[in-house]
Design an enzyme around this catalytic site. Structure first.
Site, PDB file in Angstrom:
ATOM      1  N   ASN A  47      30.582 -44.547   1.766  1.00 52.14           N
ATOM      2  CA  ASN A  47      30.551 -43.571   1.037  1.00 52.14           C
ATOM      3  C   ASN A  47      32.037 -43.116   0.519  1.00 52.14           C
ATOM      4  O   ASN A  47      32.268 -42.889  -0.801  1.00 52.14           O
ATOM      5  CB  ASN A  47      29.993 -42.300   1.504  1.00 52.14           C
ATOM      6  CG  ASN A  47      28.634 -42.279   1.270  1.00 52.14           C
ATOM      7  OD1 ASN A  47      28.009 -42.811   0.145  1.00 52.14           O
ATOM      8  ND2 ASN A  47      27.638 -41.697   2.054  1.00 52.14           N
TER       9      ASN A  47
ATOM     10  N   ASP B  93      21.057 -47.767  12.651  1.00 54.16           N
ATOM     11  CA  ASP B  93      21.982 -47.047  11.895  1.00 54.16           C
ATOM     12  C   ASP B  93      23.197 -47.613  11.324  1.00 54.16           C
ATOM     13  O   ASP B  93      23.712 -48.530  11.995  1.00 54.16           O
ATOM     14  CB  ASP B  93      22.392 -45.897  12.960  1.00 54.16           C
ATOM     15  CG  ASP B  93      23.390 -45.023  12.350  1.00 54.16           C
ATOM     16  OD1 ASP B  93      22.873 -43.637  12.188  1.00 54.16           O
ATOM     17  OD2 ASP B  93      24.334 -45.332  11.932  1.00 54.16           O
TER      18      ASP B  93
ATOM     19  N   MET C 141     -15.858 -28.454 -44.282  1.00 54.55           N
ATOM     20  CA  MET C 141     -15.199 -28.113 -45.667  1.00 54.55           C
ATOM     21  C   MET C 141     -14.768 -26.576 -45.602  1.00 54.55           C
ATOM     22  O   MET C 141     -15.272 -25.717 -45.412  1.00 54.55           O
ATOM     23  CB  MET C 141     -16.316 -28.103 -46.608  1.00 54.55           C
ATOM     24  CG  MET C 141     -16.507 -29.436 -47.202  1.00 54.55           C
ATOM     25  SD  MET C 141     -17.676 -29.697 -48.566  1.00 54.55           S
ATOM     26  CE  MET C 141     -19.003 -29.418 -47.948  1.00 54.55           C
TER      27      MET C 141
ATOM     28  N   ASP D  62     -15.706 -21.484 -39.117  1.00 50.63           N
ATOM     29  CA  ASP D  62     -16.328 -21.725 -40.320  1.00 50.63           C
ATOM     30  C   ASP D  62     -15.827 -20.681 -41.253  1.00 50.63           C
ATOM     31  O   ASP D  62     -15.643 -19.578 -40.936  1.00 50.63           O
ATOM     32  CB  ASP D  62     -17.882 -21.547 -40.288  1.00 50.63           C
ATOM     33  CG  ASP D  62     -18.449 -22.190 -41.524  1.00 50.63           C
ATOM     34  OD1 ASP D  62     -18.146 -21.872 -42.476  1.00 50.63           O
ATOM     35  OD2 ASP D  62     -19.504 -22.982 -41.151  1.00 50.63           O
TER      36      ASP D  62
ATOM     37  N   GLU E 140      21.741 -42.187   7.001  1.00 51.70           N
ATOM     38  CA  GLU E 140      21.595 -43.681   7.015  1.00 51.70           C
ATOM     39  C   GLU E 140      20.865 -44.251   7.938  1.00 51.70           C
ATOM     40  O   GLU E 140      21.140 -45.514   8.411  1.00 51.70           O
ATOM     41  CB  GLU E 140      23.029 -44.096   7.003  1.00 51.70           C
ATOM     42  CG  GLU E 140      23.941 -43.830   8.476  1.00 51.70           C
ATOM     43  CD  GLU E 140      24.575 -42.428   8.302  1.00 51.70           C
ATOM     44  OE1 GLU E 140      24.184 -41.340   7.754  1.00 51.70           O
ATOM     45  OE2 GLU E 140      25.578 -42.179   9.192  1.00 51.70           O
TER      46      GLU E 140
END
Lengths: 457, 457
Positions: B338, B330, B55, B9, B373
C-alpha cells in the site's frame, strides 16, 4: 383472486360438496381426509387456504389449527374452521387455536365465497413480503418468520369508531384488559385520527347515525397512511349483505351484534398478530437493505455506501459551490496492536475508533470504513480550514484517552494519522480528491505519525 | 379491494357521473379537469388508478398517458382511457401510449368495475414490491424503478392455448414478428408446459372444445409455478360475463374475437412489460440482500456472512462427525505494498488474491474477507491433513505468479502466510477454532512468512 383451497374433512360427501361449490367459483381444490395429511400438504406449500372440519377422528380440527398456526412454515396460511355446531364455545375454541374464521354447516355460499376471497387476497400481499423475507433467511440475515409465531397480539392501540355510547363502552371495557382503546363517535374525526397514525387496528360500526360506516372503511382502505391498518366491521345480523360488500373491498373481518366479548377479543387479537407479522416482514426487509451498506464490525457505513453516495455528491452540480472535503484516517501501527494483543483487541480498538470519529462528525457527513484500519469522512459544505480543524479535533480525542480492550481489563494508547483534501474544480471524479487525501496521509505517516497533513496547495 | 381512483375529464358532468358510480361501489375518488393537474396528483402518489378522458383541450389523454408511463415515479399506476369513440385506431393510440385498458362512453358499469377492481388488485401486490425497491434506492443500491420505463416488452416467450387452427395461426403469425410463440391446443398439455416454466405470458382461448378455458386460467393462477405469468383471455363477444368472471379471479387482460392484430400486439406488450418490471423488482431485492453479505472490494462473502454461517455449522450436531477446518490467510507485508504502490494497487492485489483463493476452494467452502488483508476459509468435511494441503496449494499459487497492478503496467511479488486449525470436540464455539488458526498464523509470520503453520497438536 384464484387460489388453491385445501378441504379437510373425514367424510367423503362433505369433501365432494365443498369441492363442487368451490370449483364452480373457479377455485382450485385439494383434499385431505385427516389432520396429519392436511399438515403435510400445508408444509409443502401446496395450498393458499384451509377449510378445516372440527370433528375428525384422531387429531381434531382444533389441534390441526393450533399446529399450523404455531409452525413458522405454515402460520401464514389462513384457516377457516367448519362445524355443524353453531356454538359460541366452539367458535371461541377455534379462534383461540388461531383460526382466521368460522363457518357453520350447512355452509352458506355467500359467506363461504366472500370469506375465502377476502382471505386469499390478503394473503397474496403477505406472500410477496414473505418470499423476500425467506430470501434474507437464506443469506443468513435473521429469521423474520419466527416472529410470526412469537407475536402475542396484545397491547395494541385500538380505534373504536362507534356512536352508541352503551355499545362503545361495553366493547372498550372488554378490550381495555389487554389494549389501549380510543373511542371516537364522529366518522370525520375518526378518519383524521387514523391518518395521524399509531393505531394497530380500527373497529368500525356500520350503524353510525347519518353516516355510512362502510364508506369510512373504504376511505381507510384507500389512503396510504391507513391502508395497512386492519379493520373490523361491527354490524347487525340483518346487515350481512353490506358485510359481504366490505369483505369484498378489503375489510379484514367483522363481528355481529350483540358482540360476544370473547369473540371480540379473539378476532382483534388475530388481526393484530397478522398486522404485526406483516410489519415485521417489512422491517426485516428494511434492515436487510441497511445491512448491505453497513460495516458489520464498526456499524459505520461501508465502502459500497461511500462509493455510491460520493459519486452522487460529485455529480451534483449544486454541491460544487459550498465545497466538499475528505479526510482519510488511519490508526498508527495497527498491525502491532493486532500482533501484540490479538485480533479481538484489534476489533475493539476499531469499534472505539469508529465511535469517536462518529461523535465528532455531523449527520450530514459520510463516515465509512474504508479498509482494514482506515476510515474515510466526507464533509459536504466544508472548506480546507474547517476540514483540518475537524481532523485535528479527532486526532486529539483519539490520543487523549487510551482505548480500553479485553473487556476493559487493559488499555492501549492509540494514535491516528489523518490526510485532508478538498475538491478541486478540475477533479474528474471523487477518486482524485481521495488520492490527494491519501498522499497527505502518507506524508503524515512519514513525518512521524499522530499528525494531520493536508494536500499540497 | 378499495382504492382511490383519479378521474380526469375537462367536463364537470362527466366527472360527477363517474364519481357517483364509483362512490356507490365504495371507491374513493379524486378529480382533475386537465392533464397537468392529473400528472401532479399522480406524481404525489395520491391515486391508485387513473380514468383518463382522451379528448381534452391542451394536453390530450394520449399525451398525459405517455407522460405518466415514461416517468419512473408514475409508470406503475394503471391507466384506463375513456373515450366517446369506439374506434380501433383510438384504442391502439391509447395502448401504444401505454394505457392498461380502454373504456368507451357511455361507460358500461360491469366493465368499469371489473376492470378497475382487477387493475387495483394487481397493483396492490406490485406496490408492496415497489416500496421495498424504493428503500434500496434510498440506500444507494441501484435504481430498479428506472427499469420500468426502460423495458420494451418485446422478445417474449408466449404460450398460445388455442385449438382452432386458423385462429391460432393468425395470432401466432402476428406475434412472431416480435416474440417466440408455442401453440398448444390441448389444455392439459398446456398446463404441463406452463408449469415447466420459461413463458412470459399465456393467451388462453375461452372457446376450447370440451374444456372450460376459464378453469385452465384459474389453475394457472392457483399454482406457485405459474402464478406470476400474465394471462390474456381470448373470447367471443357474447361471452362477456365469463370475461368479467376471469378478471375477477385474477386474469390480467382479454381480447375479443375477431382479434385485432394490432390490439393483440399492444396488449401482449403491456403485460410483458408489467411482468418484467415485477420480476426486476424481485431481482433487485434479491440482489440487495446478496450485497448485505458480500464484500464490495473482493466480491467474497463478508464477515457478517461468515459469522452467521459458521455459527450454524458449529450448532449443527450432524456436522460434528466429518470434521471442520479453518484457514486464516494474511498477505505478507501488505502495508508495504500500500505504501509503495498506493491504495489502488493494494486493492488490485486484494482482488487477485481473493480470486486465487476462490479458485482453489469448493462451492461448499466458505471464503470470506475477514479484515483488511485477511481471508478466512472454512472447510466443512476436512481434516487437518487435507486443510494443510489446500493451504499449501494456495500459498504456492500466490507465490508462483507475481500480481499484476496499475492496469497491468507493473507486477508485484506477493506471498501469503496461512494458519490452519480444525474443530476440537471441546470447542465452545467457532471463535475457539479461529483463535487457534490465528495463533498458527502468528507462528507462520514469526517463522519468516510465506509459510503454512498448523495449530499445536
Amino acid at each position: 383472486m384464484s387460489a388453491r383451497v385445501l378441504i379437510v374433512d373425514d367424510l367423503f360427501p362433505n369433501v365432494k360438496l365443498l369441492e363442487t361449490k368451490l370449483g364452480l367459483e373457479y377455485f382450485d381444490t385439494i383434499a385431505a381426509m385427516n389432520g396429519p395429511d392436511a399438515i403435510a400438504i400445508c408444509e409443502k406449500g401446496l395450498c393458499d387456504l384451509v377449510l378445516l372440519d372440527v370433528m375428525m377422528p384422531g387429531m381434531d380440527g382444533f389441534e390441526v389449527c393450533r399446529y399450523l398456526k404455531n409452525n413458522p412454515v405454515t402460520a401464514h396460511i389462513p384457516v377457516v374452521m367448519v362445524t355443524a355446531l353453531d356454538q359460541p364455545s366452539d367458535r371461541l375454541r377455534g379462534l383461540d387455536a388461531g383460526a382466521d374464521d368460522f363457518l357453520t354447516k350447512p355452509v352458506d355460499d355467500t359467506a363461504l365465497f366472500s370469506r375465502v376471497r377476502s382471505l386469499v387476497r390478503l394473503k397474496a400481499v403477505t406472500d410477496e413480503l414473505r418470499q423476500r423475507a425467506l430470501a434474507s433467511r437464506e443469506f443468513g440475515i435473521g429469521d423474520p418468520l419466527a416472529l410470526a409465531t412469537a407475536e402475542t397480539g396484545l397491547d395494541a392501540r385500538i380505534l373504536l369508531i362507534e356512536d352508541r355510547p352503551g355499545s362503545a363502552e361495553r366493547m372498550a371495557g372488554a378490550l381495555r384488559q389487554h389494549h389501549a382503546v380510543t373511542i371516537e363517535p364522529d366518522p370525520q374525526a375518526a378518519l383524521r385520527l387514523a391518518t395521524e397514525g399509531g393505531f394497530d387496528l380500527a373497529l368500525v360500526s356500520l350503524d353510525l347515525a347519518g353516516f355510512d360506516g362502510l364508506r369510512l372503511c373504504s376511505q381507510l382502505r384507500s389512503q396510504d397512511a391507513t391502508r395497512a391498518m386492519p379493520l373490523i366491521m361491527v354490524a347487525e345480523e340483518h346487515d350481512r349483505a353490506r358485510v359481504v360488500r366490505g369483505l369484498d373491498f378489503g375489510v379484514h373481518d367483522f363481528l355481529m351484534r350483540p358482540v360476544d366479548r370473547n369473540e371480540l377479543m379473539a378476532r382483534v387479537r388475530t388481526q393484530v398478530k397478522r398486522k404485526r407479522f406483516t410489519d415485521a416482514l417489512r422491517g426485516a426487509m428494511q434492515a436487510s437493505l441497511q445491512l448491505a451498506v453497513t460495516d458489520a464490525l464498526t456499524g459505520l457505513h461501508n465502502r459500497r455506501y461511500l462509493d455510491n453516495h460520493l459519486g452522487a455528491l460529485f455529480a451534483d452540480e449544486a454541491a460544487r459551490r459550498p465545497g466538499l472535503a475528505a479526510l482519510i484516517l488511519d490508526i498508527d501501527r495497527f498491525k502491532a496492536i493486532n500482533d501484540s494483543y490479538g485480533h479481538e483487541a484489534g476489533d475493539e480498538v476499531l469499534r472505539t475508533f469508529a465511535e469517536r470519529v462518529r461523535q465528532d462528525t455531523r449527520p450530514v457527513d459520510i463516515v465509512a470504513r474504508y479498509g482494514g484500519e482506515e476510515i474515510v469522512v466526507i464533509l459536504p459544505e466544508a472548506g480546507l480550514a474547517e476540514a483540518r480543524a475537524i481532523a485535528e479535533r479527532i486526532r486529539e480525542k483519539v490520543e487523549a484517552l487510551p482505548f480500553s480492550v479485553q473487556r476493559a481489563t487493559r488499555t492501549i494508547p492509540v494514535t491516528v494519522s489523518i490526510g485532508v483534501a478538498i475538491r478541486h474544480p478540475e477533479d474528474a471524479g471523487p477518486g482524485d480528491m481521495l488520492k490527494r487525501a491519501d498522499i497527505a496521509l502518507y506524508r503524515a505517516k512519514a513525518a512521524g505519525r499522530n499528525r494531520v497533513e493536508q494536500q499540497a496547495a
